[in-house]
Design a protein around this motif. Structure first.
Motif, short mmCIF file in Angstrom:
data_model
loop_
_atom_site.label_atom_id
_atom_site.label_comp_id
_atom_site.label_asym_id
_atom_site.label_seq_id
_atom_site.Cartn_x
_atom_site.Cartn_y
_atom_site.Cartn_z
N SER A 1 6.74 8.46 5.01
CA SER A 1 5.77 8.62 4.96
C SER A 1 5.17 9.42 3.04
O SER A 1 4.44 9.96 3.07
CB SER A 1 4.93 9.60 5.45
OG SER A 1 6.72 9.53 6.77
N ILE A 2 6.22 8.98 2.64
CA ILE A 2 6.31 9.80 0.99
C ILE A 2 4.74 9.43 0.69
O ILE A 2 4.24 10.10 -0.62
CB ILE A 2 7.55 9.14 0.02
CG1 ILE A 2 8.47 9.37 0.57
CG2 ILE A 2 7.02 10.01 -1.58
CD1 ILE A 2 9.48 8.42 0.12
N VAL A 3 4.39 8.34 0.02
CA VAL A 3 3.31 8.23 -0.39
C VAL A 3 2.50 8.80 0.66
O VAL A 3 1.35 9.83 -0.12
CB VAL A 3 2.48 6.43 -0.57
CG1 VAL A 3 2.20 6.15 -0.57
CG2 VAL A 3 4.18 6.17 -0.90
N THR A 4 1.86 8.99 1.72
CA THR A 4 0.78 9.08 2.39
C THR A 4 0.59 11.17 2.11
O THR A 4 0.27 11.85 2.00
CB THR A 4 1.78 9.32 3.80
OG1 THR A 4 1.74 8.43 4.25
CG2 THR A 4 0.21 10.05 4.36
N GLY B 1 11.64 -3.84 5.54
CA GLY B 1 11.35 -2.04 5.15
C GLY B 1 10.19 -1.57 4.37
O GLY B 1 9.37 -1.72 4.85
N ALA B 2 10.18 -0.28 5.11
CA ALA B 2 8.45 0.05 4.82
C ALA B 2 8.24 0.64 4.28
O ALA B 2 6.97 1.03 3.49
CB ALA B 2 7.90 0.38 6.15
N PHE C 1 3.96 1.66 -1.12
CA PHE C 1 4.11 1.99 -2.58
C PHE C 1 3.10 1.53 -3.17
O PHE C 1 2.26 1.09 -3.92
CB PHE C 1 5.47 2.41 -2.85
CG PHE C 1 6.25 3.29 -3.10
CD1 PHE C 1 5.88 4.54 -3.79
CD2 PHE C 1 7.08 2.81 -2.03
CE1 PHE C 1 6.84 5.39 -3.47
CE2 PHE C 1 8.38 5.07 -2.13
CZ PHE C 1 8.00 6.37 -2.72
N LEU C 2 3.14 -0.08 -2.71
CA LEU C 2 2.84 -1.06 -3.43
C LEU C 2 1.09 -1.06 -3.11
O LEU C 2 0.05 -0.98 -3.44
CB LEU C 2 2.61 -2.74 -2.24
CG LEU C 2 3.63 -3.67 -2.96
CD1 LEU C 2 4.33 -4.30 -2.35
CD2 LEU C 2 3.98 -3.83 -4.78
N VAL D 1 -4.78 8.10 1.31
CA VAL D 1 -3.82 8.28 2.86
C VAL D 1 -4.09 6.93 3.49
O VAL D 1 -3.12 6.24 4.14
CB VAL D 1 -4.79 9.36 3.50
CG1 VAL D 1 -3.74 9.77 4.81
CG2 VAL D 1 -4.50 10.05 2.77
N ALA D 2 -5.25 6.18 3.54
CA ALA D 2 -5.44 5.25 4.11
C ALA D 2 -4.71 3.66 4.01
O ALA D 2 -4.36 2.73 5.36
CB ALA D 2 -7.02 4.61 3.74
N GLY D 3 -4.57 3.59 2.69
CA GLY D 3 -4.08 1.94 2.61
C GLY D 3 -2.31 2.28 2.93
O GLY D 3 -2.14 1.68 3.86
N PRO D 4 -1.97 3.41 2.43
CA PRO D 4 -0.34 3.28 2.43
C PRO D 4 0.02 3.53 4.39
O PRO D 4 0.79 2.68 5.14
CB PRO D 4 -0.12 4.85 1.83
CG PRO D 4 -0.72 4.57 0.44
CD PRO D 4 -2.40 4.05 1.12
#
Lengths: 505, 176
Positions: free
Chosen positions: A90-93, A271-272, A277-278, A301-304
């Motif tokens: 959830s880092i990216v979120t 791995g999630a 990140f991608l 938010v939506a993509g990751p």
């Protein structure tokens, strides 16, 4: 048609009142631990492994799957409203989500995360439904050498792609492998590394390892450097529903995130983190509102979030069809299978279709439950964050003691638990990732079994691993997984150097 | 320029301590690997298993640990250390280790170990709960004791009655 017929049978199993109850328990627990700091789905499933003594396998796995999916939903709530992600996935979120919350669009961020998770989770489960039977066909061609190569691949990717450095990842992995060796060697009947302690003859239980490293280790770590003054939770303001504009900007990232997440998750590399990140960088490239990125863009938010949940569904493909876990939670679910004497893999689909398809069907149901639980109730879940930390961690210790002691009703297990808790503390102090150790403990004995069986078949000829084309191909992937991050790092360093030179001139 | 110098001087002792810690870790890993290798030689091997017996994988694991330890030693000596410690939601990594709190929790855990078979699961768990919360700075015993007791009782009942686990009843033996 085969998969659909099987799935219909699975729904028959999953829709029984008893199994619906366990699915609900699972998603509630999963969301709660996803929201709470200090505990994640891997630890929760590990703590609940003792229920395997009294629960039907299918009910237990339906609950575990609920915890697994629920943890993903809960994790996004924390990262949006608190900016401190509970899980690495959830880092990216947290980046865009928390900024959205600060701008007063927290409700929309939560909604796009929950609906995106639902869309991705459902499409991912569909993918699982149709990919699993195909994988089973492939897996039937695998021999011991291929299985060994696959386990090595899982070791490599979990070690090389996570954490800050390869040396530390390898340390964690090898330490886990060493712990996995303790006990009676199943093939020769010799005891290994038991130091004359009879209770160690059965080996060190996975529960003890996971609970020690995750729960006790984390508690010691938090206790040693407790952050004083709570982090600020951004209150949810503004319209609960997404505006038409926000819907329009969300649906494509959901689908793109799913398209990235599911295939990567279902590779035996898994791995999630990587798919999230991608997806984030992809949305940043494709967006029509580049000025909003870094200020709270809904696409970020939506993509990751979609990628995260789709890869969670993907991870179940190698787990169920090959018996190959690619995340800590999946590894502990494999341990649960072992406890029931079940062997996930192609044969399980033949021998126990009720279990496999009931589990898969329950994922669809769990996703619906999670959407209902999370969309209107996000504000309720966030209140969990108000639990004073001393009480939270004291509770974690009580459950750690319960889960470990009840394994064998033996205090020796508690001593091992405390030692591993100390190790977990030191691992955090030295920034050594914990997941490779847990996976090493669980998959180590599996790897050894395949390794020695392959060599028995080849009559001691070690070239068997590279002369069988399938095995060789997998081992080449291992080499790729080891070299790719190195190459990327070198490239990044070179680019940074160039960048600095440009900046200096 | 001045600022940078001052920063550097303040930073250095911590840096040196960190490098020492890294070195200690690396040496410990080498020793751990050596222990695994030594213990491997103690595994009995029957002749029938001489080819791929119970020693093969332990040798690989022990060698791997020694090699990783040597690698870490080199990294420590050239001063290349990774991020100092793992981030976590409730952790402020810039703080020094608070050994009093850690020690308090360790004591609570040892008391739990001593109590669980003598006084039973409920008493041991409640004591662990209140003790650990106290060690971590909670001073509201009026709240913590009832919460701890309630948690211990509920967990005991759910797991013994609901899920058929056996847990020591201790002082409540025969109360069923």
């Amino acid at each position: 048609m085969g998969a659909l017929g099987d799935l219909a049978g699975g729904f028959g199993t999953a829709l029984s009142p008893e199994n619906l109850f366990w699915a609900l328990v699972g998603v509630l627990l999963g969301t709660a631990v996803g929201v709470l700091p200090g505990i994640g789905p891997a630890l929760t499933v590990a703590l609940l492994l003792p229920v395997t003594y009294s629960l039907e396998p299918v009910s237990a796995f339906i609950m575990f799957a609920g915890i697994y999916y629920g943890g993903m939903y809960g994790g996004s709530t924390t990262s949006i409203l608190l900016n401190t992600p509970g899980e690495s996935a959830s880092i990216v979120t947290a980046i865009e989500g928390n900024l959205m919350a600060k701008r007063g669009r927290g409700a929309a961020a939560l909604a796009t995360a929950a609906i995106g998770s639902f869309v991705a989770g459902t499409i991912g489960t569909l993918g699982l439904t149709f990919l699993a039977p195909v994988m089973v066909e492939v897996a039937l061609k695998f021999g011991a050498a291929e299985y060994f190569a696959l386990v090595v691949l899982a070791f490599t990717t979990i070690t090389a792609l996570l954490g800050s450095s390869l040396s530390r990842g390898l340390l964690s992995l090898f330490a886990g492998l060493a712990v996995g060796l303790v006990g009676i060697d199943t093939l020769s009947g010799q005891s290994r590394f038991t130091f004359g302690i009879p209770q160690l003859l059965d080996g060190i239980d996975v529960v003890t390892v996971a609970v020690g490293l995750f729960a006790v280790g984390e508690t010691f770590w938090v206790a040693s450097r407790l952050r004083h003054g709570a982090e600020e939770v951004v209150p949810v303001r503004g319209s609960v529903w997404m505006t038409r504009e926000e819907w329009r900007r969300s649906w494509k990232p959901w689908l793109r995130g799913t398209a990235v997440g599911f295939p990567i998750g279902s590779l035996p590399a898994g791995g999630a983190e990587i798919p999230t990140f991608l997806s984030y960088s992809m949305e940043k490239q494709l967006t029509k509102h580049p000025e909003e990125f870094g200020k709270g863009a809904i696409e970020g938010v939506a993509g990751p979030e979609a990628a995260n949940n789709a890869s969670a569904a993907g991870v179940l493909v190698p787990l169920l069809t090959l018996g190959l876990p690619t995340s800590a939670t999946a590894a502990i679910m494999l341990a649960a299978f072992q406890r029931y004497g079940l062997d996930p893999g192609p044969l399980l689909f033949d021998q126990d279709p009720d279990l496999v398809w009931g589990l898969i069907a329950s994922l669809y149901i769990g996703n619906v439950m999670l959407l209902v639980l999370n969309l209107p109730l996000a504000g309720v879940w966030v209140r969990l964050l108000a639990i004073p930390r001393p009480l939270l961690y004291a509770g974690i210790l009580v459950f750690a003691g319960l889960g470990t002691y009840s394994l064998n009703n033996s205090t020796v297990d508690l001593v091992v638990l405390y030692i591993l808790g100390g190790v977990g503390f030191l691992m955090r102090r030295f920034d050594i990732p914990v997941a490779p150790a847990v996976v090493g403990v669980i998959l180590g004995p599996v790897a050894e079994d395949h390794f020695r069986r392959a060599l028995q078949i080849s009559q001691g000829d070690y070239t068997v691993f590279v002369t069988r084309p399938l095995s060789l191909a997998i081992l080449l992937c291992v080499a790729l997984a080891l070299l790719a991050p190195l190459a990327l790092r070198t490239m990044r360093r070179r680019r940074e150097r160039v960048g600095r030179r440009v900046a200096a001139s | 320029m001045m600022d940078r110098n001052r920063d550097w001087r303040r930073f250095q002792p911590r840096l040196r301590r960190e490098a020492l810690g890294e070195l200690a870790l690396a040496v410990a890993v080498v020793l751990f690997g050596a222990l695994v290798l030594y213990e491997t030689t103690q595994i009995r091997v029957t002749p029938a298993y001489s080819k791929v017996g119970p020693r093969v994988i332990p040798y690989i694991v022990g060698t791997g640990l020694v090699l990783v330890g040597l690698w870490l030693t080199i990294q420590a000596l050239v001063g290349k250390s990774a991020a100092p410690s793992t981030e976590s939601e409730d952790v402020d990594v810039t703080l020094p280790t608070d050994w009093v709190t850690v020690g308090g929790i360790a004591v609570a855990l040892v008391v739990y170990l001593l109590l669980i078979e003598r006084a039973g699961f409920v008493v041991a768990s409640a004591v662990l709960y209140v003790g650990a919360a106290f060690a971590m700075g909670s001073r509201r015993l009026v709240r913590d004791i009832p919460v701890g007791v309630a948690l211990a009782v509920v967990v005991y009942l759910v797991f013994t009655r609901g899920l058929d686990l056996r847990l020591p009843a201790g002082v409540f033996e025969g109360l069923d």
